[in-house]
Design an enzyme around this catalytic site. Structure first.
Site, short mmCIF file in Angstrom:
data_model
loop_
_atom_site.label_atom_id
_atom_site.label_comp_id
_atom_site.label_asym_id
_atom_site.label_seq_id
_atom_site.Cartn_x
_atom_site.Cartn_y
_atom_site.Cartn_z
N SER A 133 0.86 -1.17 0.00
CA SER A 133 0.00 0.00 0.00
C SER A 133 0.90 1.23 0.00
CB SER A 133 -0.90 -0.01 1.25
OG SER A 133 -1.66 1.17 1.33
N SER A 134 0.61 2.21 -0.86
CA SER A 134 1.48 3.37 -1.03
C SER A 134 1.39 4.32 0.15
CB SER A 134 1.11 4.12 -2.31
OG SER A 134 1.25 3.29 -3.44
N THR A 135 2.34 5.27 0.21
CA THR A 135 2.36 6.25 1.29
C THR A 135 1.06 7.05 1.28
OG1 THR A 135 3.45 7.87 -0.13
CG2 THR A 135 4.87 6.46 1.20
#
Length: 424
Positions: A133-135
């Protein structure tokens, strides 16, 4: 693959009612507090404002979407790497898991392409992380840029942990949301976990760069993996009045660009490339360069030819100049952790470091066949001559030779035609 009903010829369905945290089995007061704290930090940094995206991030329990996540136990340069898989099912792991999920950093959810459902928690050694999951700061900003509204048809290319898909379902309604990932283990897990939140979008296994025309055209297209050039299949699936966002870059991770593509009500397409600080990771078939620990040490301590220069290095804030450098002179990687401006070219071993030594004086030390300092000054001069553009236009001619140009046409380059795909 799932069958997806074609919604192009029918009016948008009424959106699903927003989900309340109290309706979700497995949410806790500690998780609610962690979400609130995460959102507050995003607001304080100016990465999130009031609106439906903020409401979704406050409401959606991340521990339901990511009941297991990896934490790295070794340093970034230690090999082989060692991780622990934390699990919400183990009460002793919950505090650390909540901290990890709400830190704002990227969250690793899959190791070495493994099945995600039914895993045993514990240590892992070696290998690489293959889904995450991205920042949150980057994600929140992009979701707000989409200007989401109830009833919009949305294609989420690169499902990952299902975070963006859950926001689309929450805001737009799940009946016209398609989330697509090339990894069948990722889509299997996302389908189950989105269902646990009460959402049932179409969850499809397939190439994100090809999109999913069966349910198009889409009002919004969100791509959460980097591409070398804009996939024309996605442009074709964009509805009049629609908007698509995707990270566009080269083999270097240092200077990403954000492609913003809009189809006007008359069917014409307008697109621009914006220089941004952070971008999504590369997709499948898109190899990324990196500076190894040994190479970074060589640049920091190595001997090379040194010249005194009165030309200042371009500031970090001139992101569009660095973006142009990345495309006009590809193969360079910046060490942002170094005290001085430090750039290497891993493929040929060239490197450069620049150190201020007085008023308007810099020592430029370099080694290898490439003159990186000359390349930087060349692009900086061309960028200034073009009026120091902050954005570039993207052009999609019929011959497929995509290019980016400054608004006055003085600075231009052709985008790489390399293969792109979804690695989520």
């Amino acid at each position: 693959m799932n069958e997806v009903p074609n919604s192009a010829a029918k009016p948008a369905a009424a959106p699903t009612a927003p989900l309340l945290p109290a309706q979700v089995t497995g949410d806790t007061s500690a998780a609610v507090a962690a979400r609130a704290a995460m959102v507050a930090r995003l607001e304080e940094r100016g990465e999130l404002g009031p609106g439906p995206v903020c409401e979704a991030l406050l409401a959606l329990p991340r521990q339901i979407l990511m009941p297991q996540a990896y934490v790295r136990r070794t340093g970034p340069d230690e090999m082989p790497p060692c991780w622990d898989l934390l699990s919400w099912s183990l009460p002793a792991s919950r505090e650390e898991l909540l901290e990890r999920l709400h830190s704002g950093d990227s969250v690793a959810i899959q190791h070495a392409g493994e099945p995600i459902l039914g895993r045993v928690p514990g240590p892992r050694r070696g290998g690489v992380m293959t889904a995450m999951s991205s920042t949150m700061g980057m994600t929140a900003g992009l979701l707000q840029l989409l200007n989401l509204r109830p009833g919009q048809r949305v294609l989420d290319a690169g499902t990952g942990a299902g975070v963006t898909a859950s926001v689309f379902c929450f805001v737009c309604g799940d009946k016209d949301v398609v989330t697509l990932d090339i990894n069948p283990h990722v889509t299997e897990a996302a389908r189950e976990r989105l269902s646990a939140l009460g959402f049932r979008p179409a969850v499809v296994t397939g190439d994100g760069a090809a999109g999913w025309s069966d349910a198009g055209p889409y009002d919004r297209i969100f791509v959460s993996f980097a591409v070398r050039h804009v996939p024309q299949a996605l442009v074709k699936q964009l509805a009049p009045g629609g908007r698509a966002l995707m990270t566009l870059g080269t083999s270097s991770p240092s200077w990403p660009g954000l492609a913003v593509i809009e189809r006007r009500p008359d069917g014409s397409v307008e697109a621009e490339l914006r220089a941004v600080e952070f971008g999504h990771r590369a997709g499948a078939g898109f190899d990324r360069l990196f500076l190894s620990a040994a190479f970074r040490s060589t640049i920091t301590t190595g001997d090379g030819r040194t010249q005194r220069s009165r030309l200042a290095p371009p500031p970090d804030t001139a992101r569009s100049m660095w973006l142009a450098l990345d495309h006009l002179y590809p193969g360079l990687v910046r060490d942002f952790g170094a005290e001085d401006l430090t750039i290497g070219a891993p493929d040929c071993g060239s490197w450069m470091r620049v150190r201020a030594v007085g008023h308007r004086r810099w020592d430029v030390t370099a080694s290898g066949p490439r003159d990186i300092w000359a390349e930087i000054q060349d692009v900086a001069g061309r960028w200034r001559a073009a009026g120091e553009p902050g954005v570039f236009r993207l052009h999609f001619p019929a011959d497929g030779r995509q290019r980016a140009t400054s608004l006055n046409g003085a600075l231009t380059w052709q985008l790489s035609p390399g293969e792109t795909g979804d690695s989520r």
